[in-house]
Scaffold this active site. Structure first.
Site, PDB file in Angstrom:
ATOM      1  N   SER A  87       5.900   1.656  -2.599  1.00 16.88           N
ATOM      2  CA  SER A  87       5.829   2.678  -3.653  1.00 16.88           C
ATOM      3  C   SER A  87       5.470   4.045  -3.064  1.00 16.88           C
ATOM      4  O   SER A  87       6.132   5.042  -3.359  1.00 16.88           O
ATOM      5  CB  SER A  87       4.829   2.272  -4.735  1.00 16.88           C
ATOM      6  OG  SER A  87       3.544   2.044  -4.210  1.00 16.88           O
TER       7      SER A  87
ATOM      8  N   HIS B 164     -11.304  -2.253  -1.068  1.00 15.48           N
ATOM      9  CA  HIS B 164     -12.040  -1.997  -2.319  1.00 15.48           C
ATOM     10  C   HIS B 164     -13.192  -1.023  -2.086  1.00 15.48           C
ATOM     11  O   HIS B 164     -14.161  -1.012  -2.832  1.00 15.48           O
ATOM     12  CB  HIS B 164     -12.540  -3.301  -2.957  1.00 15.48           C
ATOM     13  CG  HIS B 164     -11.423  -4.110  -3.568  1.00 15.48           C
ATOM     14  ND1 HIS B 164     -11.149  -4.096  -4.919  1.00 15.48           N
ATOM     15  CD2 HIS B 164     -10.499  -4.913  -3.012  1.00 15.48           C
ATOM     16  CE1 HIS B 164     -10.117  -4.893  -5.157  1.00 15.48           C
ATOM     17  NE2 HIS B 164      -9.696  -5.397  -4.017  1.00 15.48           N
TER      18      HIS B 164
ATOM     19  N   GLY C 186       6.709  -4.748  -3.018  1.00 18.70           N
ATOM     20  CA  GLY C 186       5.731  -5.573  -3.721  1.00 18.70           C
ATOM     21  C   GLY C 186       4.934  -6.515  -2.839  1.00 18.70           C
ATOM     22  O   GLY C 186       4.284  -7.429  -3.329  1.00 18.70           O
TER      23      GLY C 186
ATOM     24  N   GLY D  42       2.546  -5.347  -0.757  1.00 20.51           N
ATOM     25  CA  GLY D  42       1.286  -4.704  -0.399  1.00 20.51           C
ATOM     26  C   GLY D  42       1.410  -3.788   0.805  1.00 20.51           C
ATOM     27  O   GLY D  42       0.413  -3.324   1.342  1.00 20.51           O
TER      28      GLY D  42
ATOM     29  N   ASP E  14      -2.849   5.178   0.040  1.00 21.63           N
ATOM     30  CA  ASP E  14      -1.474   4.858   0.432  1.00 21.63           C
ATOM     31  C   ASP E  14      -0.697   6.108   0.807  1.00 21.63           C
ATOM     32  O   ASP E  14      -0.075   6.198   1.862  1.00 21.63           O
ATOM     33  CB  ASP E  14      -0.739   4.146  -0.709  1.00 21.63           C
ATOM     34  CG  ASP E  14      -1.346   2.797  -1.024  1.00 21.63           C
ATOM     35  OD1 ASP E  14      -2.302   2.400  -0.326  1.00 21.63           O
ATOM     36  OD2 ASP E  14      -0.871   2.144  -1.971  1.00 21.63           O
TER      37      ASP E  14
HETATM   38  P1  ADP Z   1       4.151  -2.097  -2.987  1.00 23.40           P
HETATM   39  O1  ADP Z   1       3.847  -0.643  -3.010  1.00 23.40           O
HETATM   40  O2  ADP Z   1       3.029  -2.931  -2.487  1.00 23.40           O
HETATM   41  O3  ADP Z   1       5.423  -2.444  -2.274  1.00 23.40           O
HETATM   42  P2  ADP Z   1       4.293  -1.663  -5.820  1.00 23.40           P
HETATM   43  O4  ADP Z   1       4.338  -2.584  -6.960  1.00 23.40           O
HETATM   44  O5  ADP Z   1       3.211  -0.666  -5.761  1.00 23.40           O
HETATM   45  O6  ADP Z   1       4.341  -2.563  -4.496  1.00 23.40           O
HETATM   46  O7  ADP Z   1       5.642  -0.822  -5.762  1.00 23.40           O
HETATM   47  C1  ADP Z   1       6.882  -1.493  -5.780  1.00 23.40           C
HETATM   48  C2  ADP Z   1       7.844  -0.778  -6.710  1.00 23.40           C
HETATM   49  O8  ADP Z   1       8.230   0.487  -6.147  1.00 23.40           O
HETATM   50  C3  ADP Z   1       9.146  -1.535  -6.886  1.00 23.40           C
HETATM   51  O9  ADP Z   1       9.035  -2.506  -7.900  1.00 23.40           O
HETATM   52  C4  ADP Z   1      10.098  -0.402  -7.264  1.00 23.40           C
HETATM   53  O10 ADP Z   1       9.943  -0.071  -8.629  1.00 23.40           O
HETATM   54  C5  ADP Z   1       9.589   0.763  -6.435  1.00 23.40           C
HETATM   55  N1  ADP Z   1      10.310   0.850  -5.158  1.00 23.40           N
HETATM   56  C6  ADP Z   1       9.792   0.746  -3.919  1.00 23.40           C
HETATM   57  N2  ADP Z   1      10.739   0.913  -2.967  1.00 23.40           N
HETATM   58  C7  ADP Z   1      11.906   1.119  -3.609  1.00 23.40           C
HETATM   59  C8  ADP Z   1      13.260   1.346  -3.199  1.00 23.40           C
HETATM   60  N3  ADP Z   1      13.606   1.385  -1.916  1.00 23.40           N
HETATM   61  N4  ADP Z   1      14.186   1.506  -4.165  1.00 23.40           N
HETATM   62  C9  ADP Z   1      13.846   1.488  -5.466  1.00 23.40           C
HETATM   63  N5  ADP Z   1      12.607   1.282  -5.915  1.00 23.40           N
HETATM   64  C10 ADP Z   1      11.627   1.087  -5.012  1.00 23.40           C
HETATM   65 MG    MG Z   2       2.302   0.267  -4.125  1.00 20.82          MG
END
Ligand code: ADP
Ligand code: MG
Length: 393
Positions: free
Chosen positions: A139, A45, A133, A135, A183
């Site tokens: 994404s 943060h 998802g 963390g 990130d």
């Molecule tokens: P984190 O970045 O912490 O894993 P986020 O909520 O920021 O969580 O991002 C997760 C989202 O990114 C998933 O719900 C999906 O929409 C997308 N995503 C991530 N990796 C993939 C993948 N390999 N294939 C498809 N979508 C993905």
């Molecule tokens: Mg993310």
């Protein structure tokens, strides 16, 4: 229980992307591009307070197999979904038109086009070892791998320094998720055996040697598996509280409150909650600087107490931890970790612990036992070492 060492399965994910491509499109991909997940060693943060963070790239990766496709059209398949998604320039040019997971891909096309670059049509197949998802920034991994693929396929001129900002724009403005620059910076610019010291105000980065293995150490990452409770609203509330405090103190951001002036600054605030929030941000920035100084001096083990102090500050002052992550941190420390903290925005996510390399199983077992005792769903654990950033394979 034995703790999986990530990195061994590396080829599998690239193979899966390639096989997915052949199966889906009936031809060979022109190439494969990989981007890692990331974890933040310390600095939580602090990003939106113009401060400091110290993430590193993980040996877990997302791989995109890709080839040129019909101009102005993109087809993307991910092993997370049966159905491929297809979109054209009209959908890519309007944030929100492509939704769901494919928005992360369309967002990259959008950001590149918005920057005036001539993005080639493409077919893409995506496989990933980054948990989604949790963390660990799956994404940023998908955005950065897709970005690398499209830039290479199109022969686009986009130096590495500019890529994090474009990938962030894809996530902020197309997907609609308000995240900072950390990130994508870590995922694109990560370097094996290093953490990335990022000044979120100037966006200057510096590679800081961080090679736990060389010091006989390891980093254990624990996926708390805690459901993300109210995370969005709480995040917005913390942000607002920091902005208000900065305004009251007459500074552009809390980064401008020197540690030496903290007590005086706190005395000028009129409620206890805001004081706690400010104390977290100011002391956390200082802990990042102290961690960087120790790592520069090769004193890796000694960063442990800073990690643990960061956790206490998130728990008591910023109030963003939950019982699962507190339990994981306490159990890791009791089992001999040199330091442990929640990493990420809070209300769930992951914990990281610095420990002797040969203690990984003992600590992972202790965390699992503490979870069982409290009746929590079993945590995921793995040991990691800082890995390299996005690349063509
Ligand atoms: P984190 O970045 O912490 O894993 P986020 O909520 O920021 O969580 O991002 C997760 C989202 O990114 C998933 O719900 C999906 O929409 C997308 N995503 C991530 N990796 C993939 C993948 N390999 N294939 C498809 N979508 C993905
Ligand atoms: Mg993310």
């Amino acid at each position: 229980m034995s703790t999986p060492v990530v990195g061994e399965g590396r080829d599998d994910v690239a193979d899966r992307a390639g096989a997915g491509f052949r199966q889906r499109y009936g031809t060979e991909p022109a190439g494969r591009w990989a981007a890692p997940g990331r974890v933040n060693l310390i600095g939580e943060h602090t990003d939106y307070n113009d401060g400091f963070v110290l993430p590193f790239a993980l040996p877990l990766r997302t791989v995109v197999a890709a080839a040129p496709g019909p101009d102005g059209r993109w087809t993307v398949w991910s092993e997370l979904d049966d159905e491929p998604v297809e979109f054209g320039a009209a959908e890519a040019d309007e944030p929100g038109r492509v939704d769901g997971w494919a928005a992360y891909v369309a967002g990259v096309v959008w950001a590149l086009r918005a920057a005036g670059l001539d993005v080639p049509g493409a077919r893409l197949a995506i496989a990933s070892d980054v948990p989604v998802g949790s963390g660990l920034s799956s994404s940023a991994a998908i955005e950065s791998a897709v970005l690398a693929a499209l830039v290479d396929l199109g022969g686009l001129d986009l130096p590495a320094e500019r890529r994090p900002r474009l990938a962030q724009r894809a996530e902020n403005d197309y997907v609609g998720a308000p995240t900072g620059i950390m990130d994508q910076s870590a995922v694109i610019r990560g370097l094996q055996g290093h953490a990335l010291f990022l000044d979120c105000r100037t966006e200057e980065v510096e590679q800081i040697p961080f090679d736990p293995a060389a010091a006989g150490l390891a980093v254990l990452v624990v996926d708390s598996r805690a459901p993300h409770r109210h995370a969005d609203g709480e995040y917005a509330a913390r942000r607002k509280s920091c902005e208000r405090a900065a305004a009251t103190l007459g500074v552009a951001a809390l980064r401008d409150v020197p540690t030496a002036d903290l007590d005086a600054a706190l005395a000028r605030l009129d409620d206890d909650e805001t004081r706690r929030r400010v104390r977290h941000v100011v002391t956390e920035d200082q802990r990042v600087l102290d961690t960087v100084a120790l790592l520069r001096a090769g004193r890796v083990r000694e960063i442990g107490p800073l990690l643990t102090a960061s956790h206490a500050s998130m728990r008591d002052d910023f109030e963003i931890t939950v019982p699962e992550v507190d339990t994981a941190v306490e159990a890791a420390l009791a089992a001999g970790a040199h330091g442990a903290r929640m990493t990420g925005g809070g209300f769930g996510g992951c914990v990281l612990a610095l420990l002797d390399a040969d203690a990984a199983d003992t600590v992972a077992d202790a965390v699992a036992a503490a979870y069982a005792e409290r009746g929590f769903a079993a945590p995921g654990t793995l040991t990691v070492q800082p890995a390299g950033g996005a690349t063509r394979l």
